[in-house]
Design an enzyme around this catalytic site. Structure first.
Site, PDB file in Angstrom:
ATOM      1  N   SER A   1     -22.288  -5.367 -26.706  1.00 26.78           N
ATOM      2  CA  SER A   1     -21.735  -4.732 -27.901  1.00 26.78           C
ATOM      3  C   SER A   1     -21.281  -5.764 -28.918  1.00 26.78           C
ATOM      4  O   SER A   1     -20.898  -5.423 -30.022  1.00 26.78           O
ATOM      5  CB  SER A   1     -20.526  -3.884 -27.500  1.00 26.78           C
ATOM      6  OG  SER A   1     -19.483  -4.747 -27.063  1.00 26.78           O
ATOM      7  N   GLY A   2     -21.293  -7.049 -28.518  1.00 28.50           N
ATOM      8  CA  GLY A   2     -20.757  -8.082 -29.402  1.00 28.50           C
ATOM      9  C   GLY A   2     -19.275  -8.318 -29.148  1.00 28.50           C
ATOM     10  O   GLY A   2     -18.677  -9.215 -29.709  1.00 28.50           O
ATOM     11  N   GLY A   3     -18.679  -7.505 -28.276  1.00 29.32           N
ATOM     12  CA  GLY A   3     -17.285  -7.736 -27.888  1.00 29.32           C
ATOM     13  C   GLY A   3     -17.251  -8.844 -26.845  1.00 29.32           C
ATOM     14  O   GLY A   3     -18.272  -9.186 -26.245  1.00 29.32           O
TER      15      GLY A   3
ATOM     16  N   HIS B   1       8.230  -7.838  -3.154  1.00 30.21           N
ATOM     17  CA  HIS B   1       7.002  -8.143  -3.893  1.00 30.21           C
ATOM     18  C   HIS B   1       7.163  -9.431  -4.696  1.00 30.21           C
ATOM     19  O   HIS B   1       7.578  -9.391  -5.850  1.00 30.21           O
ATOM     20  CB  HIS B   1       6.651  -6.990  -4.844  1.00 30.21           C
ATOM     21  CG  HIS B   1       6.148  -5.784  -4.149  1.00 30.21           C
ATOM     22  ND1 HIS B   1       4.835  -5.651  -3.750  1.00 30.21           N
ATOM     23  CD2 HIS B   1       6.772  -4.657  -3.746  1.00 30.21           C
ATOM     24  CE1 HIS B   1       4.668  -4.496  -3.146  1.00 30.21           C
ATOM     25  NE2 HIS B   1       5.830  -3.863  -3.126  1.00 30.21           N
TER      26      HIS B   1
ATOM     27  N   GLY C   1       0.844  -1.192   0.000  1.00 33.05           N
ATOM     28  CA  GLY C   1       0.000   0.000   0.000  1.00 33.05           C
ATOM     29  C   GLY C   1       0.873   1.233   0.000  1.00 33.05           C
ATOM     30  O   GLY C   1       2.041   1.166   0.401  1.00 33.05           O
TER      31      GLY C   1
ATOM     32  N   ASP D   1     -15.934  -8.974 -23.826  1.00 35.00           N
ATOM     33  CA  ASP D   1     -16.158  -8.657 -22.411  1.00 35.00           C
ATOM     34  C   ASP D   1     -17.648  -8.561 -22.084  1.00 35.00           C
ATOM     35  O   ASP D   1     -18.134  -9.170 -21.125  1.00 35.00           O
ATOM     36  CB  ASP D   1     -15.467  -7.346 -22.031  1.00 35.00           C
ATOM     37  CG  ASP D   1     -13.977  -7.379 -22.321  1.00 35.00           C
ATOM     38  OD1 ASP D   1     -13.437  -8.492 -22.449  1.00 35.00           O
ATOM     39  OD2 ASP D   1     -13.362  -6.306 -22.434  1.00 35.00           O
ATOM     40  N   SER D   2     -18.373  -7.776 -22.893  1.00 34.75           N
ATOM     41  CA  SER D   2     -19.795  -7.623 -22.576  1.00 34.75           C
ATOM     42  C   SER D   2     -20.545  -8.931 -22.814  1.00 34.75           C
ATOM     43  O   SER D   2     -21.521  -9.228 -22.109  1.00 34.75           O
ATOM     44  CB  SER D   2     -20.413  -6.472 -23.375  1.00 34.75           C
ATOM     45  OG  SER D   2     -20.384  -6.739 -24.758  1.00 34.75           O
ATOM     46  N   THR D   3     -20.081  -9.744 -23.765  1.00 37.68           N
ATOM     47  CA  THR D   3     -20.751 -11.024 -24.011  1.00 37.68           C
ATOM     48  C   THR D   3     -20.554 -11.962 -22.821  1.00 37.68           C
ATOM     49  O   THR D   3     -21.507 -12.595 -22.346  1.00 37.68           O
ATOM     50  CB  THR D   3     -20.190 -11.688 -25.293  1.00 37.68           C
ATOM     51  OG1 THR D   3     -20.306 -10.774 -26.369  1.00 37.68           O
ATOM     52  CG2 THR D   3     -20.952 -12.965 -25.616  1.00 37.68           C
TER      53      THR D   3
ATOM     54  N   LYS E   1      -7.674  -9.725 -19.660  1.00 39.03           N
ATOM     55  CA  LYS E   1      -8.242 -10.209 -20.917  1.00 39.03           C
ATOM     56  C   LYS E   1      -8.038 -11.717 -21.111  1.00 39.03           C
ATOM     57  O   LYS E   1      -8.942 -12.415 -21.535  1.00 39.03           O
ATOM     58  CB  LYS E   1      -7.574  -9.451 -22.068  1.00 39.03           C
ATOM     59  CG  LYS E   1      -8.365  -9.474 -23.341  1.00 39.03           C
ATOM     60  CD  LYS E   1      -9.460  -8.463 -23.263  1.00 39.03           C
ATOM     61  CE  LYS E   1     -10.297  -8.394 -24.511  1.00 39.03           C
ATOM     62  NZ  LYS E   1     -11.289  -7.312 -24.388  1.00 39.03           N
TER      63      LYS E   1
ATOM     64  N   CYS F   1       5.167  -6.318   1.833  1.00 39.80           N
ATOM     65  CA  CYS F   1       5.535  -4.903   1.845  1.00 39.80           C
ATOM     66  C   CYS F   1       4.783  -4.154   2.952  1.00 39.80           C
ATOM     67  O   CYS F   1       5.044  -4.382   4.120  1.00 39.80           O
ATOM     68  CB  CYS F   1       5.312  -4.286   0.460  1.00 39.80           C
ATOM     69  SG  CYS F   1       6.069  -2.661   0.313  1.00 39.80           S
ATOM     70  N   TYR F   2       3.810  -3.320   2.599  1.00 40.98           N
ATOM     71  CA  TYR F   2       3.029  -2.632   3.630  1.00 40.98           C
ATOM     72  C   TYR F   2       2.415  -3.649   4.594  1.00 40.98           C
ATOM     73  O   TYR F   2       2.403  -3.445   5.827  1.00 40.98           O
ATOM     74  CB  TYR F   2       1.940  -1.783   2.961  1.00 40.98           C
ATOM     75  CG  TYR F   2       0.950  -1.168   3.911  1.00 40.98           C
ATOM     76  CD1 TYR F   2       1.210   0.067   4.514  1.00 40.98           C
ATOM     77  CD2 TYR F   2      -0.244  -1.822   4.216  1.00 40.98           C
ATOM     78  CE1 TYR F   2       0.302   0.626   5.389  1.00 40.98           C
ATOM     79  CE2 TYR F   2      -1.161  -1.273   5.088  1.00 40.98           C
ATOM     80  CZ  TYR F   2      -0.889  -0.041   5.682  1.00 40.98           C
ATOM     81  OH  TYR F   2      -1.789   0.501   6.545  1.00 40.98           O
TER      82      TYR F   2
ATOM     83  N   GLU G   1       5.012 -11.095  -6.079  1.00 41.11           N
ATOM     84  CA  GLU G   1       4.016 -11.202  -7.147  1.00 41.11           C
ATOM     85  C   GLU G   1       4.459 -10.587  -8.465  1.00 41.11           C
ATOM     86  O   GLU G   1       3.865 -10.831  -9.500  1.00 41.11           O
ATOM     87  CB  GLU G   1       2.683 -10.576  -6.696  1.00 41.11           C
ATOM     88  CG  GLU G   1       2.693  -9.052  -6.550  1.00 41.11           C
ATOM     89  CD  GLU G   1       3.248  -8.545  -5.215  1.00 41.11           C
ATOM     90  OE1 GLU G   1       3.960  -9.310  -4.535  1.00 41.11           O
ATOM     91  OE2 GLU G   1       2.974  -7.389  -4.862  1.00 41.11           O
TER      92      GLU G   1
END
Ligand code: XMP
Length: 509
Positions: free
Chosen positions: A224-226, A171, A58, A228-230, A365, A85-86, A173
């Site tokens: 939208s047909g993309g 870190h 943080g 993500d929204s699908t 993604k 870390c934090y 990660e």
């Protein structure tokens, strides 16, 4: 513990890499979720609900932030705790160690020396290796009873343990930390985590989240047909059944053939959308507007108004959106991040008075793609190149008119046809035409003419955060230029955009 896999809460104290911790843990086969420390009640409750707890990095100092109760609860739960870390400093502070400004603040690659090579955290690692640090404060003396496991120049207590609680100053990660992935894996193994979780399991978790957020009501999903929204809509469909209403708003700014293609594809996955033709409203509102951000804002505003109208008509109380993690960062929705562009699926939508439900908010993604395949989404949607929310409004520079839209559509269609005919479509992230605001002189027949300049853009990218221009074959570019200047009225010149992102963006506006 639920059958099959362990669950780890990552309490997010606002660190830049907190989301990466959750992601890495998921890659290691446990289910992991971010819980914002700012939602104090949720964070405290997470300690009870999960099998183990990570306290993230943080930006603040442990002396100013006031998160002690969360760390104390994690420690007294007796569950495995990992402070990073934090989070490491917070453990040091609440357990009674000395946390203060380090004599050597460490930023970037830093060598650590392992003092307790027998600790399970360091299985398979050498005594010294290089890790990624980013801190001013450090644990200078361990709390009583805690063992010091590692040190570095600026961190006399770079790692420490008491029973099932451990802290590391670096870190693990981030990919710049050597043995970072191994350290997280060792941590999971050290407390017997069940590593049976697969990304596909996320579908049920996300559907449950949507169910909880929407309750008994009806939700609209703006599709939208993309991809993500699908995917977001399909998850919501799974959660809500017919109480989920997919809505496709035709803003009249789509590339050629897009509306028909999208509605056909969505219907093929059972998301037959309600199509709202609103092109007149959008074009009317865009008349005379030239500023790109203003255009985005207007499209976002009208889009929101129409969505709200539809939502009311359908009796919906919630809106499901396909926002993914990079959208959240680029829109500056995280504190400290700059607004790069107003993506209308995040920052640009006005407050609609609907509950916003974003099941993909913490995913990248590639994770969304994996889920899409699991849900049986056709490859044509998964591989479809992104079209910006405002569509051609940001690919026609300056004022958007019907005439310019027609020119942009024709030029864009030629770019797509030629790149796809050359078999290059799949290898590219995006390829499209931009109708620039420049005009130039040309000669057509025997007469001089003065007309539009079209720019062609084709880029490679992994996540749209960075991109590089594609080295398209020269013959292909010449064919595109020839076709556009001969087939599209009013265009006299075609140029190819060879700028990478950064410093340019992928879209021109
Ligand atoms: P830029 O142009 O910022 O674009 O490099 C990064 C990616 O985002 C897409 N993009 C948008 N997507 N609403 C969206 O949903 C928007 O307003 C928007 N603007 C850009 C762009 O096509 C690229 O893939």
């Amino acid at each position: 513990m639920e059958s099959g896999y362990s669950r780890v809460a990552v309490i997010d104290f606002g660190g830049q890499y907190a989301h990466l911790i959750a992601r890495r843990l998921r890659e290691l086969g446990v289910y992991s979720e971010l819980v914002p420390a700012a939602a104090r009640g949720d964070a405290l409750e997470a300690v009870d609900r999960y099998d183990a707890v990570v306290l993230s990095g943080g930006p603040q100092s442990v002396w100013e932030a006031g998160h002690d109760d969360i760390a104390l609860k994690a420690l007294s739960s007796g569950k495995p705790v990992l402070g990073i870390c934090y989070g490491h400093q917070l453990l040091g502070k609440v357990a009674g160690g000395l946390v203060s400004r380090s004599p050597y603040p460490e930023f970037g690659p830093t060598e650590v020396e392992i003092l307790e090579p027998g600790d399970p955290l360091f299985r398979g690692m050498p005594q010294r290796f290089t890790v990624w640090m980013s801190h001013n404060d450090a644990v200078l003396e361990p709390p009583r009873g805690w063992r010091v496991l590692a040190r570095s120049r600026g961190s006399p207590v770079a790692a420490m343990r008491l029973g099932p609680a451990v802290g590391v100053q670096w870190h693990p990660e981030v990919s710049h930390s050597e043995y970072g992935f191994e350290l997280l894996g060792n941590w999971l193994d050290s407390w017997g985590a069940v590593r049976g979780w697969r990304p596909e399991g996320l579908i049920d978790v996300l559907a449950e989240y949507v169910r909880r957020e929407v309750g008994e009501g009806v939700a609209v999903a703006a599709v939208s047909g993309g991809i993500d929204s699908t995917v977001a809509a399909l998850i919501a469909r799974r959660a809500l059944g017919e109480r989920l209403k997919p809505v496709f708003i035709d803003h009249g700014l789509h590339p050629s053939g897009e509306v028909e293609r999208v509605t056909r594809l969505l219907a093929s996955v059972g998301l037959d959308p309600i199509v709202v033709d609103a092109s007149h409203e959008f074009l009317g509102a865009l008349r005379g507007v030239v500023d790109p951000e203003e255009k985005r804002r207007i499209v976002g505003k009208i889009y929101g108004e129409i969505l709200l109208r539809e939502a009311k008509r359908l009796g919906a109380t919630a809106l499901v959106q396909g926002t993914i993690y990079p959208d959240v960062i680029e829109s500056g929705a995280r504190p400290g991040a700059d607004t790069i562009k107003t993506h209308h699926n995040v920052g640009g939508l006005p407050d609609l008075g609907l509950k916003i439900v974003e099941p993909l908010r913490y995913l990248y993604k590639d994770e969304v793609r994996r889920i899409a395949r699991q849900l049986g989404v056709p490859e044509e949607i998964i591989k479809k190149q992104p079209v910006p929310g405002p569509g051609l409004a940001v690919r026609v520079e300056g004022e958007v008119t019907l005439e310019k839209l027609a020119v942009a559509r024709m030029a864009d269609r030629i770019v797509r046809e030629e790149i796809e005919a050359a078999g290059l479509g799949e290898a590219l992230w995006q390829y499209f035409a931009v109708l620039t605001a420049s005009k130039a002189t040309g000669v057509k027949g025997d007469a001089r003419s003065y007309g539009y300049v079209v720019a062609v853009r084709a880029v490679h990218s992994v996540d749209a955060m960075t991109a590089r221009p594609a080295r398209l074959p020269w013959e292909l570019l010449e064919r595109i230029a020839h076709r556009i200047t001969s087939e599209v009225p009013g265009v006299v010149r075609v140029v190819y955009d060879i700028t990478s992102k950064p410093p340019a963006t992928i879209e021109w506006e």
